[in-house]
Structures are given as structure tokens and as C-alpha cells.
Design a protein around this motif. Structure first.
Motif, PDB file in Angstrom:
ATOM      1  N   MET A   1       0.844  -1.171   0.000  1.00  0.00           N
ATOM      2  CA  MET A   1       0.000   0.000   0.000  1.00  0.00           C
ATOM      3  C   MET A   1       0.890   1.235   0.000  1.00  0.00           C
ATOM      4  N   TYR A   2       0.561   2.189  -0.888  1.00  0.00           N
ATOM      5  CA  TYR A   2       1.270   3.452  -0.887  1.00  0.00           C
ATOM      6  C   TYR A   2       0.291   4.576  -1.188  1.00  0.00           C
ATOM      7  N   ALA A   3       0.746   5.805  -0.936  1.00  0.00           N
ATOM      8  CA  ALA A   3      -0.100   6.972  -1.142  1.00  0.00           C
ATOM      9  C   ALA A   3       0.732   8.085  -1.769  1.00  0.00           C
ATOM     10  N   ILE A   4       0.034   8.987  -2.435  1.00  0.00           N
ATOM     11  CA  ILE A   4       0.645  10.205  -2.946  1.00  0.00           C
ATOM     12  C   ILE A   4       0.170  11.332  -2.029  1.00  0.00           C
ATOM     13  N   VAL A   5       1.124  12.047  -1.423  1.00  0.00           N
ATOM     14  CA  VAL A   5       0.782  13.141  -0.519  1.00  0.00           C
ATOM     15  C   VAL A   5       1.362  14.439  -1.060  1.00  0.00           C
ATOM     16  N   LYS A   6       0.780  15.556  -0.626  1.00  0.00           N
ATOM     17  CA  LYS A   6       1.235  16.871  -1.067  1.00  0.00           C
ATOM     18  C   LYS A   6       1.655  17.692   0.133  1.00  0.00           C
ATOM     19  N   THR A   7       2.866  18.243   0.066  1.00  0.00           N
ATOM     20  CA  THR A   7       3.352  19.153   1.098  1.00  0.00           C
ATOM     21  C   THR A   7       4.418  20.056   0.480  1.00  0.00           C
ATOM     22  N   GLY A   8       4.401  21.302   0.851  1.00  0.00           N
ATOM     23  CA  GLY A   8       5.388  22.245   0.333  1.00  0.00           C
ATOM     24  C   GLY A   8       5.273  22.495  -1.150  1.00  0.00           C
ATOM     25  N   GLY A   9       4.084  22.312  -1.723  1.00  0.00           N
ATOM     26  CA  GLY A   9       3.897  22.534  -3.150  1.00  0.00           C
ATOM     27  C   GLY A   9       4.406  21.406  -4.022  1.00  0.00           C
ATOM     28  N   LYS A  10       4.803  20.297  -3.420  1.00  0.00           N
ATOM     29  CA  LYS A  10       5.304  19.143  -4.172  1.00  0.00           C
ATOM     30  C   LYS A  10       4.538  17.898  -3.763  1.00  0.00           C
ATOM     31  N   GLN A  11       4.584  16.882  -4.619  1.00  0.00           N
ATOM     32  CA  GLN A  11       3.908  15.621  -4.334  1.00  0.00           C
ATOM     33  C   GLN A  11       4.955  14.528  -4.145  1.00  0.00           C
ATOM     34  N   TYR A  12       4.698  13.636  -3.188  1.00  0.00           N
ATOM     35  CA  TYR A  12       5.627  12.562  -2.858  1.00  0.00           C
ATOM     36  C   TYR A  12       4.888  11.238  -2.802  1.00  0.00           C
ATOM     37  N   LYS A  13       5.523  10.190  -3.304  1.00  0.00           N
ATOM     38  CA  LYS A  13       4.987   8.832  -3.187  1.00  0.00           C
ATOM     39  C   LYS A  13       5.575   8.240  -1.911  1.00  0.00           C
ATOM     40  N   VAL A  14       4.683   7.844  -0.972  1.00  0.00           N
ATOM     41  CA  VAL A  14       5.145   7.340   0.315  1.00  0.00           C
ATOM     42  C   VAL A  14       4.467   6.025   0.651  1.00  0.00           C
ATOM     43  N   ALA A  15       5.180   5.204   1.382  1.00  0.00           N
ATOM     44  CA  ALA A  15       4.648   3.955   1.935  1.00  0.00           C
ATOM     45  C   ALA A  15       5.059   3.915   3.402  1.00  0.00           C
TER      46      ALA A  15
END
Length: 103
Positions: A1-15
Motif C-alpha cells: 500500500m502506498y499513497a501520494i501526498v502533497k506538502t510544500g507545493g510538491k507531491q511525494y509517493k510514500v509507503a
């Protein structure tokens, strides 16, 4: 399972268990953070609906406050004697993702 999150005007793929360096966030090491999810992938199931994502939270813990690499900026104009030197180091926060919770 992973998610795409947004912080600081950028998007990151995190698990869960990932350590991500994002632009500076307030908080001492050990502080809890929550990020809004833009997309969640769980095997073959992809969640992108805004109503479903409102129930999803991505939690993390601040590991450290760090700085990025030094960037050197040098402006120069030929034949005029003009040059300007400048440097920059971006402040970063290292965050460990502790959980992706769907309610």
C-alpha cells in the motif's frame, strides 16, 4: 500500500516505513504530522475519489531538521564589470511515514 501526498507545493509517493525529505515543516524531532492524501493504491484498488480520500490520513514522525546541498548562483554580465555571487541552502525536514489509515 502506498499513497501520494502533497506538502510544500510538491507531491511525494510514500509507503509505511519510508523516510522522506520535504521542505521545512514546524516541529521538533519526534513530533507527529498528518498529510492529506491525493491518491491511495492498495494492491489492485486505487482510491482517487475526493470523498473517499477525505477519510484517509497519512501519519508521520519528524526524524530531523536538516539542510540541503549548497547551491551557488553567479550572475555575470560581459564587458561591464558586473558580477554577483550568491549561495543558498534549503531547509528540509526528514519525516518517517508511520501509517496510512483509511477510516
Amino acid at each position: 500500500m502506498y499513497a501520494i501526498v502533497k506538502t510544500g507545493g510538491k507531491q511525494y509517493k510514500v509507503a509505511v516505513g519510508d523516510i522522506v525529505e520535504v521542505e521545512k515543516l514546524d516541529g521538533e524531532p519526534g513530533a507527529e504530522l498528518t498529510f492529506p492524501a491525493l491518491l491511495v493504491v492498495d494492491g489492485d484498488q486505487v482510491t482517487a475519489d475526493a470523498d473517499a480520500l477525505a477519510k484517509v490520513s497519512v501519519n508521520g514522525v519528524v526524524v530531523a531538521q536538516t539542510k540541503g546541498p549548497k547551491i551557488r548562483i553567479h550572475k555575470f554580465k560581459n564587458k561591464t564589470g558586473y558580477h554577483k555571487r550568491q549561495g543558498h541552502r534549503q531547509k528540509l525536514t526528514r519525516v518517517e511515514v508511520t501509517g496510512i489509515k483509511t477510516k
